[in-house]
Write a protein that holds these residues in place. Structure first.
Motif, mmCIF file in Angstrom:
data_model
loop_
_atom_site.group_PDB
_atom_site.id
_atom_site.type_symbol
_atom_site.label_atom_id
_atom_site.label_comp_id
_atom_site.label_asym_id
_atom_site.label_seq_id
_atom_site.Cartn_x
_atom_site.Cartn_y
_atom_site.Cartn_z
ATOM 1 N N MET A 210 0.827 -1.207 0.000
ATOM 2 C CA MET A 210 0.000 0.000 0.000
ATOM 3 C C MET A 210 0.862 1.257 0.000
ATOM 4 S SD MET A 210 -3.116 -0.823 -0.295
ATOM 5 C CE MET A 210 -3.843 0.763 0.072
ATOM 6 N N LEU A 211 1.947 1.236 0.763
ATOM 7 C CA LEU A 211 2.845 2.392 0.794
ATOM 8 C C LEU A 211 3.472 2.624 -0.571
ATOM 9 C CD1 LEU A 211 4.622 1.824 4.241
ATOM 10 C CD2 LEU A 211 2.995 3.648 3.668
ATOM 11 N N ASN A 212 3.888 1.539 -1.235
ATOM 12 C CA ASN A 212 4.499 1.654 -2.549
ATOM 13 C C ASN A 212 3.489 2.171 -3.579
ATOM 14 O OD1 ASN A 212 6.636 1.107 -4.572
ATOM 15 N ND2 ASN A 212 5.237 -0.491 -5.261
ATOM 16 N N THR A 213 2.270 1.631 -3.534
ATOM 17 C CA THR A 213 1.234 2.075 -4.467
ATOM 18 C C THR A 213 0.887 3.538 -4.238
ATOM 19 O OG1 THR A 213 0.301 -0.160 -4.504
ATOM 20 C CG2 THR A 213 -1.099 1.620 -5.300
ATOM 21 N N PHE B 176 -12.563 4.087 -3.154
ATOM 22 C CA PHE B 176 -13.902 4.428 -2.682
ATOM 23 C C PHE B 176 -14.142 3.997 -1.236
ATOM 24 C CE2 PHE B 176 -16.388 4.631 -6.977
ATOM 25 C CZ PHE B 176 -15.738 5.816 -7.273
ATOM 26 N N TYR B 177 -13.533 2.870 -0.810
ATOM 27 C CA TYR B 177 -13.995 2.316 0.472
ATOM 28 C C TYR B 177 -12.920 1.961 1.503
ATOM 29 C CZ TYR B 177 -12.820 -2.536 -0.888
ATOM 30 O OH TYR B 177 -12.172 -3.688 -1.239
ATOM 31 N N LEU B 178 -11.649 2.096 1.194
ATOM 32 C CA LEU B 178 -10.647 1.704 2.196
ATOM 33 C C LEU B 178 -10.628 2.626 3.411
ATOM 34 C CD1 LEU B 178 -7.452 0.376 0.370
ATOM 35 C CD2 LEU B 178 -9.319 -0.892 1.465
ATOM 36 N N LEU C 210 -7.561 -4.809 12.173
ATOM 37 C CA LEU C 210 -6.461 -4.226 11.418
ATOM 38 C C LEU C 210 -5.581 -3.395 12.330
ATOM 39 C CD1 LEU C 210 -8.231 -3.001 8.154
ATOM 40 C CD2 LEU C 210 -6.920 -5.107 8.514
ATOM 41 N N PRO C 211 -4.276 -3.582 12.270
ATOM 42 C CA PRO C 211 -3.368 -2.724 13.040
ATOM 43 C C PRO C 211 -3.551 -1.264 12.640
ATOM 44 C CG PRO C 211 -2.200 -4.610 12.106
ATOM 45 C CD PRO C 211 -3.546 -4.586 11.472
ATOM 46 N N SER C 212 -3.257 -0.353 13.560
ATOM 47 C CA SER C 212 -3.427 1.072 13.276
ATOM 48 C C SER C 212 -2.589 1.500 12.072
ATOM 49 C CB SER C 212 -3.047 1.908 14.503
ATOM 50 O OG SER C 212 -1.698 1.645 14.889
ATOM 51 N N GLY C 213 -1.434 0.875 11.895
ATOM 52 C CA GLY C 213 -0.580 1.223 10.755
ATOM 53 C C GLY C 213 -1.245 0.952 9.423
ATOM 54 N N ILE C 214 -2.027 -0.135 9.352
ATOM 55 C CA ILE C 214 -2.746 -0.463 8.116
ATOM 56 C C ILE C 214 -3.844 0.564 7.876
ATOM 57 C CG2 ILE C 214 -4.247 -2.135 6.991
ATOM 58 C CD1 ILE C 214 -1.394 -3.021 7.019
ATOM 59 N N LYS C 215 -4.538 0.943 8.933
ATOM 60 C CA LYS C 215 -5.604 1.941 8.784
ATOM 61 C C LYS C 215 -5.038 3.258 8.256
ATOM 62 C CE LYS C 215 -8.581 0.078 12.442
ATOM 63 N NZ LYS C 215 -9.270 0.359 13.723
ATOM 64 N N GLN D 132 -5.974 5.149 4.709
ATOM 65 C CA GLN D 132 -6.408 6.546 4.652
ATOM 66 C C GLN D 132 -5.537 7.344 3.685
ATOM 67 O OE1 GLN D 132 -9.009 7.961 6.118
ATOM 68 N NE2 GLN D 132 -9.680 6.384 7.554
ATOM 69 N N LYS D 133 -4.222 7.115 3.738
ATOM 70 C CA LYS D 133 -3.303 7.833 2.852
ATOM 71 C C LYS D 133 -3.562 7.472 1.394
ATOM 72 C CE LYS D 133 0.514 8.465 6.130
ATOM 73 N NZ LYS D 133 1.918 8.097 6.462
ATOM 74 N N TYR D 134 -3.861 6.206 1.149
ATOM 75 C CA TYR D 134 -4.144 5.760 -0.213
ATOM 76 C C TYR D 134 -5.370 6.478 -0.770
ATOM 77 C CZ TYR D 134 -5.561 2.632 -4.012
ATOM 78 O OH TYR D 134 -5.940 2.126 -5.223
ATOM 79 N N VAL D 135 -6.456 6.486 -0.005
ATOM 80 C CA VAL D 135 -7.689 7.139 -0.450
ATOM 81 C C VAL D 135 -7.461 8.633 -0.656
ATOM 82 C CG1 VAL D 135 -10.062 7.718 0.195
ATOM 83 C CG2 VAL D 135 -9.178 5.414 0.634
ATOM 84 N N PHE D 136 -6.765 9.259 0.301
ATOM 85 C CA PHE D 136 -6.490 10.700 0.204
ATOM 86 C C PHE D 136 -5.683 11.005 -1.055
ATOM 87 C CE2 PHE D 136 -3.784 14.398 0.953
ATOM 88 C CZ PHE D 136 -4.719 15.345 1.339
#
Length: 275
Positions: free
Chosen positions: A47-50, A76-78, A109-114, A118-122
């Motif tokens: 997710m970080l790479n994407t 749309f939904y993450l 989900l660990p807080s890091g995944i959340k 959020q960063k991905y959607v933003f």
């Protein structure tokens, strides 16, 4: 390869150009497949790479995205906790990670995944102009997945109601996008409904100085490429799908109303499964 990739990101250069891969029959692609035993950490890194790819595009005033999805798009939904939790839960089940004993209520989900979600959607919504083609059945497919785990006894009624509530909120949000033609930040989005089926999700991202494309494989894995020819072919393919699609953003009011009415009916039926 990691050092070459860093140079590419820093200087906005194509990996193909850096290594001289100019042969039309040979191009570099980035295969994003998770192999680590720690699947959650692996997912986080993916997710970080994407997100870095998306951020590289979204900083430019002319940034644009073209995507075609036969499943609900992550962008749309993450940011909905239970929908994101279910998506990753389903993937881990498919990978046979304690699949016979892991109940959805015990999965978190660990807080890091959340934060990554959020960063991905933003980042995706920071792209200035977005075109999204959706298969008519994206919500129905998601609901069928949920029903499967309900039938197995792995999702209990309290969690089912939480998922249902978030799906309805998501549907309302997407309907808002189609009415206004914009995200909350003001960036434009056009949503089409495809009248034909297509095989897999396709993504094309572009700005003045950078272009990349993505094809989804193996559930949440994928193939990325910065090769100009592949990117242009991906762009043409997504544009071709428009010919078989109906624009419902600030247009097609009858089709739009019918679509969202039907999706709400399907979502509301979910709670009757365990009634």
């Amino acid at each position: 390869f990691d050092e070459v990739a860093k140079i590419s990101r820093t200087l906005n250069l194509s990996l193909d150009n850096i290594v001289g891969a100019n042969n039309a029959d040979k191009v570099l692609v980035e295969l994003c497949i998770m192999k680590s035993p720690n699947l959650i950490e692996n997912f986080k890194q993916m997710m970080l790479n994407t997100t870095r790819h998306i951020e590289r595009i979204s900083t430019y005033p002319n940034s644009e995205s073209r995507v075609a999805f036969n499943i609900l798009p992550w962008s749309f939904y993450l940011n909905y906790d239970n929908l994101a939790r279910f998506r990753i839960y389903k993937w881990m089940y498919q990978r046979n990670v304690n699949s016979d004993t892991l109940h959805f209520s015990d999965f978190s989900l660990p807080s890091g995944i959340k934060e990554c979600n959020q960063k991905y959607v933003f980042a995706f919504r920071e792209i200035k102009h977005s075109c999204v083609i959706l298969d008519w059945s994206v919500f129905i497919a998601f609901i069928k997945d949920i029903d499967y785990f309900v039938t197995l006894g792995l999702i209990a009624r309290p969690d089912l109601l939480l998922i249902q509530e978030e799906l309805l909120s998501l549907l309302n949000e997407i309907e808002g996008f189609t009415v206004s033609g914009r995200y909350a930040n003001g960036n434009t989005i056009s949503i089409y409904l495809s009248n034909i089926e297509f095989e897999t999700p396709y993504v094309h991202l572009k700005s003045d100085n950078y272009e990349c494309c993505h094809i989804r494989i193996f559930s949440i894995n994928g193939i990325n490429s910065e090769n100009r020819e592949i990117c242009q072919e991906q762009k043409r393919w997504i544009e071709t799908l428009k010919r078989y699609s109906t624009l419902i953003t600030q247009s097609g009011e009858i089709q739009r109303a019918q679509y969202f009415k039907t999706q709400r009916e399907h979502i509301k039926k979910m709670s009757t499964v365990l009634s």
